[in-house]
Design a protein around this motif. Structure first.
Motif, PDB file in Angstrom:
ATOM      1  N   MET A   1       5.931  10.984   8.981  1.00 24.35           N
ATOM      2  CA  MET A   1       4.935  10.632   7.991  1.00 24.35           C
ATOM      3  C   MET A   1       4.930   9.125   7.806  1.00 24.35           C
ATOM      4  SD  MET A   1       4.440  12.232   4.249  1.00 24.35           S
ATOM      5  CE  MET A   1       5.004  11.057   3.048  1.00 24.35           C
ATOM      6  N   GLU A   2       5.073   8.421   8.864  1.00 23.64           N
ATOM      7  CA  GLU A   2       5.114   6.962   8.814  1.00 23.64           C
ATOM      8  C   GLU A   2       3.759   6.359   8.514  1.00 23.64           C
ATOM      9  OE1 GLU A   2       6.669   3.245   8.732  1.00 23.64           O
ATOM     10  OE2 GLU A   2       7.795   5.101   8.888  1.00 23.64           O
ATOM     11  N   LYS A   3       2.723   6.823   9.259  1.00 31.69           N
ATOM     12  CA  LYS A   3       1.396   6.238   9.072  1.00 31.69           C
ATOM     13  C   LYS A   3       0.369   7.343   8.944  1.00 31.69           C
ATOM     14  CE  LYS A   3       2.429   1.939  11.375  1.00 31.69           C
ATOM     15  NZ  LYS A   3       2.087   0.983  12.400  1.00 31.69           N
ATOM     16  N   GLN A   4      -0.617   7.112   8.089  1.00 33.07           N
ATOM     17  CA  GLN A   4      -1.716   8.042   7.927  1.00 33.07           C
ATOM     18  C   GLN A   4      -3.006   7.265   8.112  1.00 33.07           C
ATOM     19  OE1 GLN A   4      -1.401   9.974   4.139  1.00 33.07           O
ATOM     20  NE2 GLN A   4       0.431  11.106   4.710  1.00 33.07           N
ATOM     21  N   THR A   5      -4.028   7.953   8.576  1.00 27.10           N
ATOM     22  CA  THR A   5      -5.316   7.302   8.778  1.00 27.10           C
ATOM     23  C   THR A   5      -6.300   7.799   7.730  1.00 27.10           C
ATOM     24  OG1 THR A   5      -4.873   7.225  11.132  1.00 27.10           O
ATOM     25  CG2 THR A   5      -7.143   6.856  10.457  1.00 27.10           C
ATOM     26  N   MET A   6      -6.937   6.872   7.048  1.00 30.13           N
ATOM     27  CA  MET A   6      -7.997   7.201   6.099  1.00 30.13           C
ATOM     28  C   MET A   6      -9.227   6.419   6.546  1.00 30.13           C
ATOM     29  SD  MET A   6      -6.102   7.286   2.391  1.00 30.13           S
ATOM     30  CE  MET A   6      -7.667   7.487   1.559  1.00 30.13           C
ATOM     31  N   GLY A   7     -10.151   7.122   7.178  1.00 27.69           N
ATOM     32  CA  GLY A   7     -11.313   6.423   7.723  1.00 27.69           C
ATOM     33  C   GLY A   7     -10.842   5.516   8.840  1.00 27.69           C
ATOM     34  N   GLU A   8     -11.216   4.274   8.788  1.00 27.97           N
ATOM     35  CA  GLU A   8     -10.777   3.307   9.789  1.00 27.97           C
ATOM     36  C   GLU A   8      -9.492   2.604   9.375  1.00 27.97           C
ATOM     37  OE1 GLU A   8     -13.860   0.625  10.924  1.00 27.97           O
ATOM     38  OE2 GLU A   8     -15.355   2.217  11.011  1.00 27.97           O
ATOM     39  N   GLU A   9      -9.069   2.838   8.142  1.00 25.08           N
ATOM     40  CA  GLU A   9      -7.914   2.143   7.595  1.00 25.08           C
ATOM     41  C   GLU A   9      -6.639   2.946   7.841  1.00 25.08           C
ATOM     42  OE1 GLU A   9      -6.718   0.639   3.167  1.00 25.08           O
ATOM     43  OE2 GLU A   9      -8.832   0.789   3.661  1.00 25.08           O
ATOM     44  N   GLU A  10      -5.606   2.306   8.332  1.00 20.56           N
ATOM     45  CA  GLU A  10      -4.333   2.962   8.581  1.00 20.56           C
ATOM     46  C   GLU A  10      -3.379   2.616   7.436  1.00 20.56           C
ATOM     47  OE1 GLU A  10      -1.356   2.246  11.974  1.00 20.56           O
ATOM     48  OE2 GLU A  10      -2.968   3.478  12.820  1.00 20.56           O
ATOM     49  N   ILE A  11      -2.715   3.636   6.869  1.00 18.73           N
ATOM     50  CA  ILE A  11      -1.817   3.432   5.741  1.00 18.73           C
ATOM     51  C   ILE A  11      -0.382   3.631   6.199  1.00 18.73           C
ATOM     52  CG2 ILE A  11      -1.108   4.280   3.479  1.00 18.73           C
ATOM     53  CD1 ILE A  11      -3.984   5.131   3.012  1.00 18.73           C
ATOM     54  N   ASN A  12       0.477   2.679   5.907  1.00 20.58           N
ATOM     55  CA  ASN A  12       1.897   2.787   6.203  1.00 20.58           C
ATOM     56  C   ASN A  12       2.558   3.430   4.981  1.00 20.58           C
ATOM     57  OD1 ASN A  12       4.676   2.302   6.356  1.00 20.58           O
ATOM     58  ND2 ASN A  12       4.369   0.470   7.606  1.00 20.58           N
ATOM     59  N   MET A  13       2.872   4.733   5.068  1.00 17.42           N
ATOM     60  CA  MET A  13       3.426   5.454   3.919  1.00 17.42           C
ATOM     61  C   MET A  13       4.789   4.927   3.488  1.00 17.42           C
ATOM     62  SD  MET A  13       1.210   7.267   2.599  1.00 17.42           S
ATOM     63  CE  MET A  13       2.221   8.084   1.376  1.00 17.42           C
ATOM     64  N   HIS A  14       5.549   4.379   4.426  1.00 12.58           N
ATOM     65  CA  HIS A  14       6.821   3.794   4.038  1.00 12.58           C
ATOM     66  C   HIS A  14       6.602   2.647   3.062  1.00 12.58           C
ATOM     67  CE1 HIS A  14      10.567   1.304   4.960  1.00 12.58           C
ATOM     68  NE2 HIS A  14      10.932   2.275   4.176  1.00 12.58           N
ATOM     69  N   GLU A  15       5.658   1.787   3.377  1.00  6.65           N
ATOM     70  CA  GLU A  15       5.345   0.660   2.477  1.00  6.65           C
ATOM     71  C   GLU A  15       4.778   1.156   1.147  1.00  6.65           C
ATOM     72  OE1 GLU A  15       6.017  -2.604   2.696  1.00  6.65           O
ATOM     73  OE2 GLU A  15       7.145  -2.045   4.488  1.00  6.65           O
ATOM     74  N   GLU A  16       3.942   2.168   1.203  1.00  9.16           N
ATOM     75  CA  GLU A  16       3.364   2.708  -0.034  1.00  9.16           C
ATOM     76  C   GLU A  16       4.451   3.318  -0.921  1.00  9.16           C
ATOM     77  OE1 GLU A  16       0.093   2.377  -1.085  1.00  9.16           O
ATOM     78  OE2 GLU A  16       0.127   1.005   0.620  1.00  9.16           O
ATOM     79  N   MET A  17       5.391   4.028  -0.327  1.00  6.81           N
ATOM     80  CA  MET A  17       6.479   4.617  -1.115  1.00  6.81           C
ATOM     81  C   MET A  17       7.398   3.542  -1.676  1.00  6.81           C
ATOM     82  SD  MET A  17       5.631   7.642  -1.394  1.00  6.81           S
ATOM     83  CE  MET A  17       6.994   8.018  -2.456  1.00  6.81           C
ATOM     84  N   ARG A  18       7.592   2.453  -0.931  1.00  4.29           N
ATOM     85  CA  ARG A  18       8.375   1.333  -1.463  1.00  4.29           C
ATOM     86  C   ARG A  18       7.719   0.793  -2.722  1.00  4.29           C
ATOM     87  NH1 ARG A  18       9.834  -3.256   2.224  1.00  4.29           N
ATOM     88  NH2 ARG A  18      11.506  -3.506   0.730  1.00  4.29           N
ATOM     89  N   ARG A  19       6.399   0.704  -2.718  1.00  9.49           N
ATOM     90  CA  ARG A  19       5.669   0.244  -3.910  1.00  9.49           C
ATOM     91  C   ARG A  19       5.871   1.223  -5.063  1.00  9.49           C
ATOM     92  NH1 ARG A  19      -0.268  -0.280  -2.956  1.00  9.49           N
ATOM     93  NH2 ARG A  19      -0.185  -1.136  -5.053  1.00  9.49           N
ATOM     94  N   ALA A  20       5.818   2.524  -4.763  1.00  6.45           N
ATOM     95  CA  ALA A  20       6.007   3.541  -5.800  1.00  6.45           C
ATOM     96  C   ALA A  20       7.421   3.465  -6.378  1.00  6.45           C
ATOM     97  CB  ALA A  20       5.746   4.936  -5.223  1.00  6.45           C
ATOM     98  N   PHE A  21       8.436   3.329  -5.498  1.00 11.75           N
ATOM     99  CA  PHE A  21       9.817   3.240  -5.971  1.00 11.75           C
ATOM    100  C   PHE A  21      10.026   2.003  -6.836  1.00 11.75           C
ATOM    101  CE2 PHE A  21      11.098   5.492  -1.800  1.00 11.75           C
ATOM    102  CZ  PHE A  21      10.778   6.730  -2.336  1.00 11.75           C
TER     103      PHE A  21
END
Length: 125
Positions: A1-21
């Motif tokens: 679950m490292e990266k997810q694609t939303m439309g043309e934008e790629e989301i790095n879930m590791h970075e997003e979870m770091r923001r949440a933590f």
């Protein structure tokens, strides 16, 4: 679950979870959020409910939580002034996470060694 694609934008879930933590990673933030999940608190009540926290640190942590939209602060125009803190609608979304942690602790908490607390001021007797 490292990266997810939303439309043309790629989301790095590791970075997003770091923001949440980071939202809850302050020294006392989880404990503050746990208490505020139970009810509305005044500043002095919070300070008494958290052994070892200093007035300065409680103020700093509450300000950060407020800036992140997780805690709301209500000032009542009274003499002396009254200030109350409560979690926001956004923070209430963390309720299932806190319930899951409670369930986990009830099952495994007794197996966790008790560590002496060396943080903050000494609790008053």
């Amino acid at each position: 679950m490292e990266k997810q694609t939303m439309g043309e934008e790629e989301i790095n879930m590791h970075e997003e979870m770091r923001r949440a933590f980071a939202l809850l990673s302050g020294k006392w933030k989880l404990e503050i959020m746990w208490l505020l999940n139970q009810r509305v608190y005044r500043f002095g009540e919070l300070r008494k409910a958290i052994p070892g926290i200093t007035q300065h640190m409680l103020t700093a942590q509450l300000r950060e939580l407020e800036a992140d939209g997780l805690v709301s602060r209500t000032i009542f125009a009274e003499v002396p002034p009254r200030v109350e803190y409560e979690i926001t609608h956004k923070a209430r979304g963390l309720g299932p996470t806190m319930e899951a942690l409670t369930t986990w602790w009830n099952e495994y908490g007794k197996s966790v060694p008790v560590k002496p607390s060396a943080r903050g001021r000494k609790a008053r007797a």
